[in-house]
Every structure is written in C-alpha cells, then in structure tokens.
Scaffold this motif. Structure first.
Motif, PDB file in Angstrom:
ATOM      1  N   ALA A  37      -2.065  16.590  18.991  1.00 49.50           N
ATOM      2  CA  ALA A  37      -1.455  17.098  17.769  1.00 49.50           C
ATOM      3  C   ALA A  37      -2.393  18.029  17.029  1.00 49.50           C
ATOM      4  CB  ALA A  37      -1.074  15.932  16.867  1.00 49.50           C
ATOM      5  N   ASP A  38      -1.785  18.924  16.261  1.00 48.09           N
ATOM      6  CA  ASP A  38      -2.538  19.808  15.382  1.00 48.09           C
ATOM      7  C   ASP A  38      -2.804  19.149  14.029  1.00 48.09           C
ATOM      8  OD1 ASP A  38      -2.456  22.262  17.111  1.00 48.09           O
ATOM      9  OD2 ASP A  38      -0.308  21.890  16.887  1.00 48.09           O
ATOM     10  N   TYR A  39      -1.881  18.269  13.626  1.00 54.06           N
ATOM     11  CA  TYR A  39      -1.964  17.550  12.360  1.00 54.06           C
ATOM     12  C   TYR A  39      -1.562  16.101  12.596  1.00 54.06           C
ATOM     13  CZ  TYR A  39      -1.599  22.243  10.275  1.00 54.06           C
ATOM     14  OH  TYR A  39      -1.788  23.556   9.940  1.00 54.06           O
ATOM     15  N   VAL A  40      -2.040  15.224  11.706  1.00 53.03           N
ATOM     16  CA  VAL A  40      -1.638  13.818  11.715  1.00 53.03           C
ATOM     17  C   VAL A  40      -1.246  13.437  10.293  1.00 53.03           C
ATOM     18  CG1 VAL A  40      -2.407  11.423  12.036  1.00 53.03           C
ATOM     19  CG2 VAL A  40      -3.134  13.195  13.652  1.00 53.03           C
ATOM     20  N   VAL A  41      -0.105  12.764  10.170  1.00 59.49           N
ATOM     21  CA  VAL A  41       0.321  12.201   8.893  1.00 59.49           C
ATOM     22  C   VAL A  41       0.362  10.687   9.065  1.00 59.49           C
ATOM     23  CG1 VAL A  41       2.150  12.050   7.160  1.00 59.49           C
ATOM     24  CG2 VAL A  41       1.717  14.239   8.336  1.00 59.49           C
ATOM     25  N   LEU A  42      -0.484   9.989   8.326  1.00 64.16           N
ATOM     26  CA  LEU A  42      -0.522   8.533   8.366  1.00 64.16           C
ATOM     27  C   LEU A  42       0.408   8.008   7.281  1.00 64.16           C
ATOM     28  CD1 LEU A  42      -4.385   8.125   8.721  1.00 64.16           C
ATOM     29  CD2 LEU A  42      -2.656   7.966  10.542  1.00 64.16           C
ATOM     30  N   ALA A  43       1.490   7.356   7.698  1.00 64.94           N
ATOM     31  CA  ALA A  43       2.506   6.896   6.746  1.00 64.94           C
ATOM     32  C   ALA A  43       3.006   5.506   7.120  1.00 64.94           C
ATOM     33  CB  ALA A  43       3.664   7.894   6.711  1.00 64.94           C
ATOM     34  N   ALA A  44       2.125   4.699   7.657  1.00 62.51           N
ATOM     35  CA  ALA A  44       2.524   3.369   8.128  1.00 62.51           C
ATOM     36  C   ALA A  44       2.011   2.262   7.217  1.00 62.51           C
ATOM     37  CB  ALA A  44       2.042   3.148   9.559  1.00 62.51           C
ATOM     38  N   GLY A  45       1.825   2.566   5.951  1.00 64.81           N
ATOM     39  CA  GLY A  45       1.346   1.543   5.029  1.00 64.81           C
ATOM     40  C   GLY A  45      -0.028   1.042   5.416  1.00 64.81           C
ATOM     41  N   LYS A  46      -0.295  -0.195   5.039  1.00 64.30           N
ATOM     42  CA  LYS A  46      -1.622  -0.786   5.262  1.00 64.30           C
ATOM     43  C   LYS A  46      -1.988  -0.838   6.743  1.00 64.30           C
ATOM     44  CE  LYS A  46      -1.098  -3.582   1.158  1.00 64.30           C
ATOM     45  NZ  LYS A  46      -0.814  -4.904   0.636  1.00 64.30           N
ATOM     46  N   ARG A  47      -0.990  -0.869   7.625  1.00 68.43           N
ATOM     47  CA  ARG A  47      -1.268  -0.929   9.060  1.00 68.43           C
ATOM     48  C   ARG A  47      -2.040   0.294   9.557  1.00 68.43           C
ATOM     49  NH1 ARG A  47       4.158  -1.692   8.831  1.00 68.43           N
ATOM     50  NH2 ARG A  47       4.510   0.117  10.118  1.00 68.43           N
ATOM     51  N   ALA A  48      -1.925   1.416   8.858  1.00 67.15           N
ATOM     52  CA  ALA A  48      -2.576   2.644   9.304  1.00 67.15           C
ATOM     53  C   ALA A  48      -3.991   2.809   8.756  1.00 67.15           C
ATOM     54  CB  ALA A  48      -1.724   3.849   8.915  1.00 67.15           C
ATOM     55  N   ARG A  49      -4.435   1.891   7.926  1.00 65.66           N
ATOM     56  CA  ARG A  49      -5.768   2.020   7.352  1.00 65.66           C
ATOM     57  C   ARG A  49      -6.839   2.082   8.444  1.00 65.66           C
ATOM     58  NH1 ARG A  49      -8.501   0.819   2.238  1.00 65.66           N
ATOM     59  NH2 ARG A  49     -10.687   0.518   2.742  1.00 65.66           N
ATOM     60  N   GLY A  50      -6.719   1.268   9.466  1.00 67.06           N
ATOM     61  CA  GLY A  50      -7.684   1.289  10.560  1.00 67.06           C
ATOM     62  C   GLY A  50      -7.735   2.639  11.260  1.00 67.06           C
ATOM     63  N   LEU A  51      -6.585   3.295  11.393  1.00 69.12           N
ATOM     64  CA  LEU A  51      -6.549   4.627  12.003  1.00 69.12           C
ATOM     65  C   LEU A  51      -7.263   5.633  11.108  1.00 69.12           C
ATOM     66  CD1 LEU A  51      -2.837   4.632  13.227  1.00 69.12           C
ATOM     67  CD2 LEU A  51      -4.896   4.194  14.602  1.00 69.12           C
ATOM     68  N   ALA A  52      -7.049   5.526   9.798  1.00 68.01           N
ATOM     69  CA  ALA A  52      -7.738   6.408   8.856  1.00 68.01           C
ATOM     70  C   ALA A  52      -9.247   6.222   8.974  1.00 68.01           C
ATOM     71  CB  ALA A  52      -7.255   6.129   7.432  1.00 68.01           C
ATOM     72  N   GLU A  53      -9.670   4.979   9.013  1.00 66.75           N
ATOM     73  CA  GLU A  53     -11.103   4.700   9.131  1.00 66.75           C
ATOM     74  C   GLU A  53     -11.653   5.203  10.460  1.00 66.75           C
ATOM     75  OE1 GLU A  53     -11.094   0.502   8.339  1.00 66.75           O
ATOM     76  OE2 GLU A  53     -11.293   0.819   6.171  1.00 66.75           O
ATOM     77  N   GLU A  54     -10.875   5.076  11.522  1.00 68.47           N
ATOM     78  CA  GLU A  54     -11.289   5.562  12.843  1.00 68.47           C
ATOM     79  C   GLU A  54     -11.545   7.070  12.814  1.00 68.47           C
ATOM     80  OE1 GLU A  54      -9.440   5.461  17.376  1.00 68.47           O
ATOM     81  OE2 GLU A  54      -8.631   4.102  15.874  1.00 68.47           O
ATOM     82  N   LEU A  55     -10.777   7.788  12.011  1.00 67.73           N
ATOM     83  CA  LEU A  55     -10.948   9.238  11.886  1.00 67.73           C
ATOM     84  C   LEU A  55     -12.030   9.629  10.889  1.00 67.73           C
ATOM     85  CD1 LEU A  55      -7.213  10.319  11.971  1.00 67.73           C
ATOM     86  CD2 LEU A  55      -9.003  11.017  13.599  1.00 67.73           C
ATOM     87  N   GLY A  56     -12.578   8.662  10.147  1.00 68.53           N
ATOM     88  CA  GLY A  56     -13.607   8.950   9.167  1.00 68.53           C
ATOM     89  C   GLY A  56     -13.072   9.401   7.819  1.00 68.53           C
ATOM     90  N   VAL A  57     -11.814   9.086   7.545  1.00 66.74           N
ATOM     91  CA  VAL A  57     -11.192   9.440   6.277  1.00 66.74           C
ATOM     92  C   VAL A  57     -11.807   8.592   5.159  1.00 66.74           C
ATOM     93  CG1 VAL A  57      -8.993   9.235   5.019  1.00 66.74           C
ATOM     94  CG2 VAL A  57      -9.035  10.205   7.329  1.00 66.74           C
ATOM     95  N   ASP A  58     -11.991   9.204   3.981  1.00 62.43           N
ATOM     96  CA  ASP A  58     -12.516   8.469   2.829  1.00 62.43           C
ATOM     97  C   ASP A  58     -11.496   7.438   2.349  1.00 62.43           C
ATOM     98  OD1 ASP A  58     -14.827   9.979   2.884  1.00 62.43           O
ATOM     99  OD2 ASP A  58     -14.224  11.300   1.232  1.00 62.43           O
ATOM    100  N   VAL A  59     -11.970   6.209   2.164  1.00 60.16           N
ATOM    101  CA  VAL A  59     -11.141   5.121   1.661  1.00 60.16           C
ATOM    102  C   VAL A  59     -11.928   4.389   0.576  1.00 60.16           C
ATOM    103  CG1 VAL A  59      -9.925   4.810   3.872  1.00 60.16           C
ATOM    104  CG2 VAL A  59     -11.963   3.450   3.384  1.00 60.16           C
ATOM    105  N   ASP A  60     -11.218   3.646  -0.264  1.00 59.11           N
ATOM    106  CA  ASP A  60     -11.907   2.719  -1.148  1.00 59.11           C
ATOM    107  C   ASP A  60     -11.439   1.317  -0.774  1.00 59.11           C
ATOM    108  OD1 ASP A  60      -9.476   2.226  -2.504  1.00 59.11           O
ATOM    109  OD2 ASP A  60     -10.017   3.424  -4.244  1.00 59.11           O
ATOM    110  N   GLU A  61     -11.705   0.347  -1.603  1.00 61.53           N
ATOM    111  CA  GLU A  61     -11.372  -1.031  -1.227  1.00 61.53           C
ATOM    112  C   GLU A  61      -9.867  -1.273  -1.116  1.00 61.53           C
ATOM    113  OE1 GLU A  61     -11.733  -0.582  -5.560  1.00 61.53           O
ATOM    114  OE2 GLU A  61     -13.186  -0.243  -3.979  1.00 61.53           O
ATOM    115  N   LYS A  62      -9.042  -0.392  -1.686  1.00 68.19           N
ATOM    116  CA  LYS A  62      -7.602  -0.629  -1.696  1.00 68.19           C
ATOM    117  C   LYS A  62      -6.768   0.406  -0.957  1.00 68.19           C
ATOM    118  CE  LYS A  62      -7.609  -3.029  -6.107  1.00 68.19           C
ATOM    119  NZ  LYS A  62      -7.085  -3.052  -7.468  1.00 68.19           N
TER     120      LYS A  62
END
Length: 183
Positions: A97-122
């Motif tokens: 893909a050229d782009y990714v949209v994470l829209a799976a609620g809390k289940r997608a947090r691990g994918l965000a972290e895998e990509l190195g996306v900035d997150v906070d505790e919530k």
C-alpha cells in the motif's frame, strides 16, 4: 491510482473506503465485521432517524463495495514500511500500500506501535487531518478518541483522512461534492 489499506470496517474505516473508492483510489479494507456497531442503536446519526447498528453496517458495507472498495474478511497480523511503501500482512497474505488508515479501535494500537507511530497511554496521536507521526499513516475512530468515540464522529474522521489522501494524490485541495444529475 494509489492503494490505501484500511484496517477496520466500522464507521471510520468504511467512510474512508467510500470516499477513496468513489474517487478512483484502490481502497482495501481488512475487517471481520466484528465492530462494536453490532451492539449499537443509532438515534443521533445525522440524516438517519433510527437504525440498528447491524443494519447500518450492512448498508455501509454494500455502499462501499458498490463503489469498488475491496472488503477482506481477515485480521491484519502485521504492518511494516518497506522500500517506500507499506506491507500489510494478514491470514490471506500480504498487500502493498501507499497509505495505511488504522481504524480498528484499540485492536489497531499494536499495529500503530509496530510502525513507530507516536502514542500516549490512551490513544494514537494525530493532527487535525488524522495524520499520525509516520508519513502516510492515518488513524481514526476509537483508536484516537477511546473515551469519546461515537459513530458519526468516527465516520467524519475516516472521511477527513480520506480527503487528505485524495488531496495529497491530486497535489491540491479537493472537495468530494456530489451534484444531482441534470434533467
């Protein structure tokens, strides 16, 4: 035409897929139709007096596929950036893909972290266009507003992300404005 993988098939993911597909982008949605919408009854969705969440999902999924979006009944198991693109892995294989949209609620947090996306505790941190800290990765819905999630807000977030992707692809601001046919 760009390829956008959307992880999640609730209001945020399907809204993003709809706008992208109807504007000639390849929208590939991964979701197993297990969204919380199936436990909802909508009375506050603008333009709809009342609808059961499962009925809403059925109509939304049909609308999205009617415009050409691809719906895959598969869970995303991983995502990585490789050679300037993203590789999204699921039980059915890998999709580039050229782009990714994470829209799976809390289940997608691990994918965000895998990509190195900035997150906070919530939540996953995003700007006003639902862009994350990683270029061409967006997050919308309950992943960005876990304590303030609501169907119409999530749909708007997905649409906002899609419009930003469309503008980037066009190299200018765009509007998705439909006009009635002329008689």
């Amino acid at each position: 035409m760009s390829t956008v993988v959307i992880v999640g098939d609730g209001p945020a993911g399907l809204s993003a897929a709809l706008l992208l597909a109807k504007n000639d982008q390849r929208a590939v949605v991964f979701g197993q139709d297990k969204t919380a919408m199936h436990s909802a009854e909508l009375h506050n969705y603008l333009g709809i007096g009342e609808i059961n969440g499962s009925a809403f999902q059925a109509v939304a999924r049909e609308q999205v596929t009617g415009f050409g979006a691809e719906l895959h009944d598969a869970e995303v198991t991983g995502v990585s950036a490789e050679n300037g693109r993203f590789v999204v892995r699921s039980g059915s294989g890998a999709t580039e893909a050229d782009y990714v949209v994470l829209a799976a609620g809390k289940r997608a947090r691990g994918l965000a972290e895998e990509l190195g996306v900035d997150v906070d505790e919530k939540r996953v941190l995003v700007d006003n266009e639902y862009r994350t800290s990683v270029d061409r990765v967006y997050a919308a819905g309950g992943l960005t507003r876990p304590s303030r999630s609501q169907a119409v807000i999530s749909a708007g977030a997905g649409a906002t992300a899609a419009l930003d992707i469309l503008a980037r692809e066009a190299g200018k601001d765009i509007q998705d404005w439909d006009t009635p046919p002329r008689d």
